[in-house]
Scaffold this motif. Structure first.
Motif, PDB file in Angstrom:
ATOM      1  N   GLU A  52       0.834  -1.194   0.000  1.00 56.43           N
ATOM      2  CA  GLU A  52       0.000   0.000   0.000  1.00 56.43           C
ATOM      3  C   GLU A  52       0.874   1.251   0.000  1.00 56.43           C
ATOM      4  OE1 GLU A  52      -3.434   1.834   2.830  1.00 56.43           O
ATOM      5  OE2 GLU A  52      -3.394  -0.339   2.583  1.00 56.43           O
ATOM      6  N   THR A  53       2.079   1.141   0.544  1.00 50.39           N
ATOM      7  CA  THR A  53       3.012   2.260   0.539  1.00 50.39           C
ATOM      8  C   THR A  53       3.356   2.654  -0.895  1.00 50.39           C
ATOM      9  OG1 THR A  53       3.955   1.522   2.632  1.00 50.39           O
ATOM     10  CG2 THR A  53       5.282   3.042   1.329  1.00 50.39           C
ATOM     11  N   LEU A  54       3.562   1.661  -1.759  1.00 46.59           N
ATOM     12  CA  LEU A  54       3.837   1.965  -3.160  1.00 46.59           C
ATOM     13  C   LEU A  54       2.652   2.652  -3.814  1.00 46.59           C
ATOM     14  CD1 LEU A  54       5.722  -1.164  -4.557  1.00 46.59           C
ATOM     15  CD2 LEU A  54       6.634   1.101  -4.087  1.00 46.59           C
ATOM     16  N   LEU A  55       1.467   2.211  -3.458  1.00 47.03           N
ATOM     17  CA  LEU A  55       0.261   2.832  -4.004  1.00 47.03           C
ATOM     18  C   LEU A  55       0.190   4.301  -3.576  1.00 47.03           C
ATOM     19  CD1 LEU A  55      -2.285   2.245  -5.671  1.00 47.03           C
ATOM     20  CD2 LEU A  55      -3.430   1.657  -3.543  1.00 47.03           C
ATOM     21  N   HIS A  56       0.518   4.553  -2.334  1.00 43.94           N
ATOM     22  CA  HIS A  56       0.517   5.927  -1.822  1.00 43.94           C
ATOM     23  C   HIS A  56       1.572   6.770  -2.552  1.00 43.94           C
ATOM     24  CE1 HIS A  56      -0.058   9.222   0.941  1.00 43.94           C
ATOM     25  NE2 HIS A  56       1.237   9.223   1.198  1.00 43.94           N
ATOM     26  N   LYS A  57       2.760   6.203  -2.757  1.00 43.08           N
ATOM     27  CA  LYS A  57       3.812   6.926  -3.471  1.00 43.08           C
ATOM     28  C   LYS A  57       3.384   7.226  -4.900  1.00 43.08           C
ATOM     29  CE  LYS A  57       7.815   5.085  -1.001  1.00 43.08           C
ATOM     30  NZ  LYS A  57       9.027   4.241  -1.145  1.00 43.08           N
ATOM     31  N   LEU A  58       2.736   6.254  -5.545  1.00 44.70           N
ATOM     32  CA  LEU A  58       2.245   6.476  -6.906  1.00 44.70           C
ATOM     33  C   LEU A  58       1.244   7.623  -6.950  1.00 44.70           C
ATOM     34  CD1 LEU A  58       1.737   2.864  -8.294  1.00 44.70           C
ATOM     35  CD2 LEU A  58       3.229   4.622  -9.247  1.00 44.70           C
ATOM     36  N   GLU A  59       0.372   7.643  -5.953  1.00 44.36           N
ATOM     37  CA  GLU A  59      -0.627   8.709  -5.896  1.00 44.36           C
ATOM     38  C   GLU A  59       0.050  10.076  -5.764  1.00 44.36           C
ATOM     39  OE1 GLU A  59      -4.792   9.689  -3.595  1.00 44.36           O
ATOM     40  OE2 GLU A  59      -3.566   8.022  -2.911  1.00 44.36           O
ATOM     41  N   GLU A  60       1.057  10.154  -4.908  1.00 41.07           N
ATOM     42  CA  GLU A  60       1.793  11.414  -4.747  1.00 41.07           C
ATOM     43  C   GLU A  60       2.453  11.840  -6.055  1.00 41.07           C
ATOM     44  OE1 GLU A  60       4.534  10.585  -1.593  1.00 41.07           O
ATOM     45  OE2 GLU A  60       3.065  11.036  -0.026  1.00 41.07           O
ATOM     46  N   GLU A  61       3.034  10.878  -6.766  1.00 40.87           N
ATOM     47  CA  GLU A  61       3.698  11.192  -8.029  1.00 40.87           C
ATOM     48  C   GLU A  61       2.689  11.622  -9.089  1.00 40.87           C
ATOM     49  OE1 GLU A  61       7.098  11.344  -8.491  1.00 40.87           O
ATOM     50  OE2 GLU A  61       7.096  11.042  -6.332  1.00 40.87           O
ATOM     51  N   ALA A  62       1.531  10.985  -9.125  1.00 47.76           N
ATOM     52  CA  ALA A  62       0.495  11.361 -10.091  1.00 47.76           C
ATOM     53  C   ALA A  62       0.068  12.803  -9.864  1.00 47.76           C
ATOM     54  CB  ALA A  62      -0.706  10.425  -9.984  1.00 47.76           C
ATOM     55  N   ILE A  63      -0.071  13.188  -8.615  1.00 49.73           N
ATOM     56  CA  ILE A  63      -0.438  14.571  -8.291  1.00 49.73           C
ATOM     57  C   ILE A  63       0.683  15.518  -8.711  1.00 49.73           C
ATOM     58  CG2 ILE A  63      -0.860  16.180  -6.379  1.00 49.73           C
ATOM     59  CD1 ILE A  63      -2.296  13.762  -4.966  1.00 49.73           C
ATOM     60  N   ARG A  64       1.903  15.138  -8.409  1.00 52.65           N
ATOM     61  CA  ARG A  64       3.051  15.991  -8.712  1.00 52.65           C
ATOM     62  C   ARG A  64       3.217  16.224 -10.214  1.00 52.65           C
ATOM     63  NH1 ARG A  64       9.315  14.947  -7.288  1.00 52.65           N
ATOM     64  NH2 ARG A  64       9.054  13.343  -8.837  1.00 52.65           N
ATOM     65  N   PHE A  65       2.961  15.198 -11.012  1.00 51.70           N
ATOM     66  CA  PHE A  65       3.134  15.309 -12.460  1.00 51.70           C
ATOM     67  C   PHE A  65       1.873  15.763 -13.182  1.00 51.70           C
ATOM     68  CE2 PHE A  65       6.688  12.451 -11.544  1.00 51.70           C
ATOM     69  CZ  PHE A  65       7.689  13.065 -12.274  1.00 51.70           C
ATOM     70  N   GLY A  66       0.785  15.944 -12.456  1.00 45.48           N
ATOM     71  CA  GLY A  66      -0.497  16.258 -13.054  1.00 45.48           C
ATOM     72  C   GLY A  66      -0.490  17.382 -14.061  1.00 45.48           C
ATOM     73  N   GLU A  67       0.129  18.484 -13.738  1.00 45.20           N
ATOM     74  CA  GLU A  67       0.129  19.640 -14.642  1.00 45.20           C
ATOM     75  C   GLU A  67       1.315  19.640 -15.592  1.00 45.20           C
ATOM     76  OE1 GLU A  67      -0.602  23.488 -13.052  1.00 45.20           O
ATOM     77  OE2 GLU A  67      -1.985  22.692 -11.546  1.00 45.20           O
ATOM     78  N   SER A  68       2.489  19.324 -15.087  1.00 46.78           N
ATOM     79  CA  SER A  68       3.687  19.430 -15.920  1.00 46.78           C
ATOM     80  C   SER A  68       3.812  18.305 -16.948  1.00 46.78           C
ATOM     81  CB  SER A  68       4.936  19.476 -15.048  1.00 46.78           C
ATOM     82  OG  SER A  68       5.049  18.306 -14.262  1.00 46.78           O
TER      83      SER A  68
END
Length: 88
Positions: A52-68
């Motif tokens: 689940e930690t990887l899932l959480h990290k993926l979610e953070e990365e998706a948010i971070r890359f959302g606009e750029s």
């Protein structure tokens, strides 16, 4: 079948990451590491399912890359969806 789909989505994520400009190499490092961890888990049946930690990290990365980098965010979300579907 779910593992095959996950392999496909992680491969797609890696391809999208590789298409990001070289200047963004350091910003994609965490995402590459997550993709590598998922692949390692998938390729070794003795290892536990992605955490689940990887899932959480993926979610953070998706948010971070959302606009750029929307393509990276979309590919990341697709991996997250498959992980959720297999119960992670």
């Amino acid at each position: 079948m779910p593992k095959e789909r996950l392999h496909e989505q992680v491969s797609n994520l890696r391809k999208v990451i590789d298409d990001v400009d070289a200047a963004d190499e350091c910003t994609t490092a965490e995402l590459r590491q997550i993709a590598d961890e998922i692949n390692l888990t998938l390729n070794d049946p003795e290892l536990e399912a992605p955490s689940e930690t990887l899932l959480h990290k993926l979610e953070e990365e998706a948010i971070r890359f959302g606009e750029s980098h929307p393509a990276v965010a979309t590919a990341t979300r697709q991996v997250m969806e498959v992980l959720k579907n297999i119960g992670v």
